[in-house]
Write a protein that holds these residues in place. Structure first.
Motif, PDB file in Angstrom:
ATOM      1  N   GLN A  98     144.035  91.822  24.461  1.00 31.32           N
ATOM      2  CA  GLN A  98     144.120  90.594  24.464  1.00 31.32           C
ATOM      3  C   GLN A  98     142.491  90.216  24.131  1.00 31.32           C
ATOM      4  OE1 GLN A  98     145.179  89.197  28.351  1.00 31.32           O
ATOM      5  NE2 GLN A  98     147.411  89.344  27.771  1.00 31.32           N
ATOM      6  N   ALA A  99     142.330  89.777  22.763  1.00 34.43           N
ATOM      7  CA  ALA A  99     141.069  89.366  22.417  1.00 34.43           C
ATOM      8  C   ALA A  99     141.167  88.418  21.520  1.00 34.43           C
ATOM      9  CB  ALA A  99     140.161  90.596  22.189  1.00 34.43           C
ATOM     10  N   GLU A 100     140.240  87.378  21.666  1.00 31.37           N
ATOM     11  CA  GLU A 100     139.883  86.380  20.561  1.00 31.37           C
ATOM     12  C   GLU A 100     138.549  86.149  20.066  1.00 31.37           C
ATOM     13  OE1 GLU A 100     142.326  84.835  18.567  1.00 31.37           O
ATOM     14  OE2 GLU A 100     144.383  85.123  19.830  1.00 31.37           O
ATOM     15  N   ALA A 101     138.515  86.037  18.889  1.00 33.43           N
ATOM     16  CA  ALA A 101     137.006  85.685  18.199  1.00 33.43           C
ATOM     17  C   ALA A 101     136.693  84.389  18.437  1.00 33.43           C
ATOM     18  CB  ALA A 101     136.932  86.487  17.059  1.00 33.43           C
ATOM     19  N   ILE A 102     135.435  84.073  18.577  1.00 30.01           N
ATOM     20  CA  ILE A 102     134.830  82.663  18.331  1.00 30.01           C
ATOM     21  C   ILE A 102     133.513  82.807  17.624  1.00 30.01           C
ATOM     22  CG2 ILE A 102     136.307  81.280  20.062  1.00 30.01           C
ATOM     23  CD1 ILE A 102     133.572  80.963  21.519  1.00 30.01           C
ATOM     24  N   HIS A 103     133.474  82.070  16.561  1.00 33.69           N
ATOM     25  CA  HIS A 103     132.068  82.225  15.840  1.00 33.69           C
ATOM     26  C   HIS A 103     132.160  81.019  14.908  1.00 33.69           C
ATOM     27  CE1 HIS A 103     134.670  83.811  12.544  1.00 33.69           C
ATOM     28  NE2 HIS A 103     134.889  84.684  13.469  1.00 33.69           N
ATOM     29  N   GLY A 104     130.918  80.993  14.280  1.00 31.83           N
ATOM     30  CA  GLY A 104     130.779  79.743  13.292  1.00 31.83           C
ATOM     31  C   GLY A 104     131.880  79.561  12.402  1.00 31.83           C
ATOM     32  N   ASP A 105     132.631  80.562  11.926  1.00 33.92           N
ATOM     33  CA  ASP A 105     133.659  80.040  10.923  1.00 33.92           C
ATOM     34  C   ASP A 105     134.924  79.815  11.611  1.00 33.92           C
ATOM     35  OD1 ASP A 105     131.858  80.832   9.084  1.00 33.92           O
ATOM     36  OD2 ASP A 105     132.351  82.776   8.770  1.00 33.92           O
ATOM     37  N   SER A 160     137.456  77.117  13.090  1.00 33.34           N
ATOM     38  CA  SER A 160     137.394  75.781  12.902  1.00 33.34           C
ATOM     39  C   SER A 160     137.129  75.121  14.636  1.00 33.34           C
ATOM     40  CB  SER A 160     138.710  75.256  12.510  1.00 33.34           C
ATOM     41  OG  SER A 160     139.578  75.462  13.315  1.00 33.34           O
ATOM     42  N   GLN A 161     136.402  74.122  14.647  1.00 37.47           N
ATOM     43  CA  GLN A 161     136.520  73.482  15.916  1.00 37.47           C
ATOM     44  C   GLN A 161     137.800  73.348  16.925  1.00 37.47           C
ATOM     45  OE1 GLN A 161     133.535  72.719  17.164  1.00 37.47           O
ATOM     46  NE2 GLN A 161     134.592  72.129  19.201  1.00 37.47           N
ATOM     47  N   SER A 162     138.932  72.848  16.093  1.00 37.96           N
ATOM     48  CA  SER A 162     140.281  72.711  16.671  1.00 37.96           C
ATOM     49  C   SER A 162     140.785  74.160  17.305  1.00 37.96           C
ATOM     50  CB  SER A 162     141.263  71.989  15.874  1.00 37.96           C
ATOM     51  OG  SER A 162     141.729  72.903  14.747  1.00 37.96           O
ATOM     52  N   ASN A 163     140.531  75.079  16.599  1.00 38.30           N
ATOM     53  CA  ASN A 163     140.776  76.648  17.025  1.00 38.30           C
ATOM     54  C   ASN A 163     139.968  76.729  17.985  1.00 38.30           C
ATOM     55  OD1 ASN A 163     143.277  77.292  15.458  1.00 38.30           O
ATOM     56  ND2 ASN A 163     142.059  77.838  13.740  1.00 38.30           N
ATOM     57  N   ARG A 164     138.891  76.628  17.809  1.00 41.30           N
ATOM     58  CA  ARG A 164     137.822  76.956  18.903  1.00 41.30           C
ATOM     59  C   ARG A 164     138.432  76.462  20.289  1.00 41.30           C
ATOM     60  NH1 ARG A 164     131.396  76.829  18.143  1.00 41.30           N
ATOM     61  NH2 ARG A 164     131.538  77.331  16.009  1.00 41.30           N
ATOM     62  N   THR A 165     138.550  75.167  20.082  1.00 35.93           N
ATOM     63  CA  THR A 165     139.095  74.589  21.386  1.00 35.93           C
ATOM     64  C   THR A 165     140.180  75.266  22.039  1.00 35.93           C
ATOM     65  OG1 THR A 165     138.281  72.382  20.455  1.00 35.93           O
ATOM     66  CG2 THR A 165     139.699  72.057  22.585  1.00 35.93           C
ATOM     67  N   LYS A 166     141.169  75.520  21.199  1.00 33.21           N
ATOM     68  CA  LYS A 166     142.506  76.295  21.629  1.00 33.21           C
ATOM     69  C   LYS A 166     142.267  77.426  22.445  1.00 33.21           C
ATOM     70  CE  LYS A 166     145.557  74.535  18.189  1.00 33.21           C
ATOM     71  NZ  LYS A 166     145.871  74.856  16.653  1.00 33.21           N
ATOM     72  N   LYS A 188     142.771  81.842  31.548  1.00 34.32           N
ATOM     73  CA  LYS A 188     142.665  83.300  31.435  1.00 34.32           C
ATOM     74  C   LYS A 188     143.974  83.976  30.914  1.00 34.32           C
ATOM     75  CE  LYS A 188     140.191  83.316  35.591  1.00 34.32           C
ATOM     76  NZ  LYS A 188     139.784  84.030  36.871  1.00 34.32           N
ATOM     77  N   HIS A 189     144.429  83.196  29.855  1.00 39.96           N
ATOM     78  CA  HIS A 189     145.533  83.948  28.979  1.00 39.96           C
ATOM     79  C   HIS A 189     144.978  84.860  27.954  1.00 39.96           C
ATOM     80  CE1 HIS A 189     148.392  81.360  30.536  1.00 39.96           C
ATOM     81  NE2 HIS A 189     147.912  80.179  30.034  1.00 39.96           N
ATOM     82  N   ILE A 190     143.780  84.539  27.662  1.00 42.77           N
ATOM     83  CA  ILE A 190     143.035  85.489  26.810  1.00 42.77           C
ATOM     84  C   ILE A 190     141.886  86.041  28.077  1.00 42.77           C
ATOM     85  CG2 ILE A 190     141.368  86.029  24.884  1.00 42.77           C
ATOM     86  CD1 ILE A 190     142.209  83.530  24.180  1.00 42.77           C
ATOM     87  N   LYS A 191     141.979  87.401  28.242  1.00 46.04           N
ATOM     88  CA  LYS A 191     140.939  88.174  28.858  1.00 46.04           C
ATOM     89  C   LYS A 191     139.483  88.526  28.359  1.00 46.04           C
ATOM     90  CE  LYS A 191     142.529  89.128  32.995  1.00 46.04           C
ATOM     91  NZ  LYS A 191     143.361  90.313  32.825  1.00 46.04           N
ATOM     92  N   LEU A 192     139.525  88.365  27.149  1.00 52.52           N
ATOM     93  CA  LEU A 192     138.465  88.866  26.499  1.00 52.52           C
ATOM     94  C   LEU A 192     137.870  88.190  25.402  1.00 52.52           C
ATOM     95  CD1 LEU A 192     135.993  91.291  26.719  1.00 52.52           C
ATOM     96  CD2 LEU A 192     137.292  92.287  25.168  1.00 52.52           C
ATOM     97  N   LEU A 193     136.651  87.408  25.186  1.00 56.56           N
ATOM     98  CA  LEU A 193     136.394  86.719  24.207  1.00 56.56           C
ATOM     99  C   LEU A 193     135.404  87.445  23.395  1.00 56.56           C
ATOM    100  CD1 LEU A 193     137.188  83.632  23.607  1.00 56.56           C
ATOM    101  CD2 LEU A 193     135.033  82.958  25.021  1.00 56.56           C
ATOM    102  N   VAL A 194     135.401  87.544  22.266  1.00 57.02           N
ATOM    103  CA  VAL A 194     134.512  88.119  21.416  1.00 57.02           C
ATOM    104  C   VAL A 194     133.582  87.102  20.708  1.00 57.02           C
ATOM    105  CG1 VAL A 194     134.213  90.025  19.716  1.00 57.02           C
ATOM    106  CG2 VAL A 194     136.266  89.916  20.903  1.00 57.02           C
ATOM    107  N   ALA A 195     132.388  87.318  20.881  1.00 56.56           N
ATOM    108  CA  ALA A 195     131.770  85.969  20.342  1.00 56.56           C
ATOM    109  C   ALA A 195     130.259  86.363  19.841  1.00 56.56           C
ATOM    110  CB  ALA A 195     131.498  84.962  21.584  1.00 56.56           C
TER     111      ALA A 195
END
Ligand code: ADP
Ligand code: MG
Length: 572
Positions: free
Chosen positions: A274-281, A283-289, A297-304
């Motif tokens: 379970q991992a999700e990426a956040i970076h400059g590309d 979108s703000q709304s996805n980032r917030t989600k 804690k639905h996502i355990k690992l944030l890749v940033a």
């Protein structure tokens, strides 16, 4: 307890109604500790300020709110000027300021940064704004073009001053600061007090008051540091194995670029992590989600990326993982400072290449803390871990819910099956996936020597004998791993290594002998206590070998391009 209760409300600190309304909309209930100290100071004093607090402690609001409270809303003069290291941060800060002034009329803010068209920024500046947030390069450019004039600035903020210096903006900073009036109030915010930062304070600030809250990011006390040494191509496999051993991970995985961040997150998801990426590309709304799911804690690992992780304020992180080391030591400090908060312990893990050992040593010095060398777990290690975890989870699972009658039926059906057999069946059924795959059999650990001067021979070589040989699956890598797991020995030069079926010998410099014996004898290998002693009968032979080896080198130089394996050779 007491100190928490003592923190005043935003209202008690003296903020105006309209600003408080915006804070209410944002869900800010109480000032953070740094805000509680800097807001009244900036509201009531004209003196300069150096404010130091960890990343994620609310420094943006700590300088913005008291400025916004005092800014004149009826004219278009540039009152506040904020410098920060990156484009992302400039955008973030200007958005934050917009959100704080949602209910305030007549305050305009704009961000100026490189990498985008300058003409639009020029147009906005010409129209007049109250607050400019900018990165040093672009700001300097705009000053030279005579578009940005700083002579009316009342508040000059240097945010993330340490990072700006690390990124090589010293000259731009000097030039920009020259342009601001002497009457300004300078506010410097930073997570670390580096030499460069204190130089700025010395050169450009007057009688600055220093406010420092909690531990700065000087390597939080509760963080332990671990590292793995592997080849670049094995990075991802290593990451998976590490993750397999920490099923309860709740953390951030740092990557260098947006691209890498996305790639690694995609690959992790394909491999069912379970991992999700956040970076400059993103979108703000996805980032917030994504952030909401991470916070729940639905996502355990944030890749940033470093920059994307800046705004994140999440407590209780168990781990920080560096997919590779950042270029700057301060970035490492920022990253690792995100775990081990509030008396909780945290672990900062780095996956590094053999050439990064020098950096590890630098970091140990900078943070004044030892880094622990770890071996990449093998498939077998992982299985053991997962079986352990599984059995533990069974012991604590809620068995009350099972209906008594149902249990009786099951017990009846299993009558005659021995307990041991039952366990075997049960484990093999539940964990069969572990036994079928032969993943993780390859040893990923990369041998390395920190200070290897390639052709150096040992001074005063002494042969040591260790009670482990090929029969025990002991090998050169394992020996290096043992040596490197000791802080005092890490990077030590090892001479000739001979592997025998029952035991092995290896040469070290005489001055290390007692430390090697001391350190290695504390180890266990495959549950066997390690025994190392001086191998008396080989001392002369060892020395002999070394001179022979040196001669051979002289004659045959091409052998040397064998890289870091060139120093030891198995005798046949
Ligand atoms: P720093 O600059 O110290 O790294 P930021 O200013 O980026 O930290 O703030 C980190 C996060 O904390 C942001 O998401 C911000 O909105 C939030 N935050 C700031 N102040 C408060 C507060 N008083 N109450 C709740 N959240 C806050
Ligand atoms: Mg900040």
């Amino acid at each position: 307890m007491i100190s928490k209760d003592k923190i005043k409300t935003f209202k008690e600190l003296g903020l105006k109604e309209d600003i408080m309304k915006s804070l209410d909309d944002l869900g800010f209930e109480k000032p953070t500790p740094i805000q509680a100290e800097t807001i009244p100071f900036i509201l009531n004093s004209k003196n300069d300020l150096v404010a130091l607090a960890q990343t994620g402690t609310g420094k943006t609001a700590a300088f913005s709110l008291p400025i916004l409270n005092q800014i004149s809303t009826n004219k278009r003069s540039l009152d506040a000027f904020i410098l920060c290291p990156t484009r992302e941060l400039a955008i973030q800060i200007s958005r934050d300021i917009e959100s704080y002034t949602k209910h305030t009329k007549g305050i305009s803010v704009t961000a100026v940064y490189g990498g985008t068209r300058i003409d639009l920024q020029i147009r906005t500046l010409r129209r007049g704004v109250n607050i400019v947030v900018g990165t040093p390069g672009r700001v300097h450019d705009l000053i030279r073009r005579n578009v940005l004039k700083l002579n009316s600035v009342k508040w000059l903020v240097l945010d993330e001053a340490d990072e700006m210096l690390d990124m090589g903006f010293k000259d731009d900073l000097d030039a920009i600061l020259e342009q601001t009036p002497d009457t300004r109030q300078t506010l410097l915010f930073s997570a670390t007090m580096s030499r460069g930062v204190s130089n700025i304070a010395k050169n450009y600030m007057k009688k600055a008051k220093e406010i420092s809250v909690g531990s700065r990011n000087t390597g939080a006390e509760n963080v332990t540091h671990e590292y793995y040494v592997v080849q670049a191509r094995d990075r991802f496999e290593t990451l998976k194995r590490i993750l397999d051993c920490i099923p309860d991970v709740y953390g951030i995985l740092f990557c260098r670029t947006r691209r890498e961040t996305q790639d690694v997150a995609d690959k992790l998801r394909q491999a069912k992590y379970q991992a999700e990426a956040i970076h400059g590309d993103v979108s703000q709304s996805n980032r917030t989600k994504i952030m909401d799911r991470f916070k729940n804690k639905h996502i355990k690992l944030l890749v940033a990326t470093d920059v994307a992780a800046r705004g994140i304020d999440v407590k209780d992180l168990t781990h920080i993982i560096n997919y590779n080391l950042p270029d700057q030591n301060t970035s490492y400090t920022h990253r690792s400072g995100r775990t081990g908060r509030a008396d909780k312990s945290g672990i900062a893990i780095s996956i590094v290449g053999p050439r990064d050992i020098r950096k590890i040593k630098e970091l140990e010095k900078a943070l004044n803390k030892p880094f622990e060398y770890k071996q990449v777990p093998s498939g077998k290690d992982i299985h053991e871990r997962q079986i352990d975890n599984f059995i533990d989870s069974i012991k604590v699972s809620d068995s009350e819910k099972i209906d008594a009658k149902f249990l009786e039926d099951i017990t009846h059906k299993l009558k005659g099956v021995k307990k041991e057999d039952l366990i075997k069946h049960f484990v093999s059924k539940e964990l069969s996936h572990l036994f079928n795959d032969n993943q993780g059999t390859r040893d990923l650990n990369s041998t390395f020597k920190a200070n290897a001067e390639k052709s150096r021979t040992l001074n005063n070589a002494t042969y040591l004998k260790i009670n482990l040989g090929r029969k025990h699956r002991f090998n050169i890598k394992t020996l290096f791993a043992m040596i490197n797991s000791s802080n005092k020995l890490r990077g030590m030069h090892i001479g000739q290594i001979d592997l025998h079926p029952e035991y092995s010998t290896f040469a070290v410099e005489k001055k290390y002998v007692s430390e090697v014996i001391n350190s290695l004898n504390k180890n266990k290998f495959s549950k066997m206590p390690v025994e190392v002693s001086v191998s008396n009968d080989q001392i002369t032979e060892a020395t002999d070998n070394f001179s022979r080896k040196r001669n051979r080198r002289k004659n045959k130089s091409p052998r040397r391009n064998k890289g870091n394996r060139g120093d030891y050779r198995r005798r046949r």
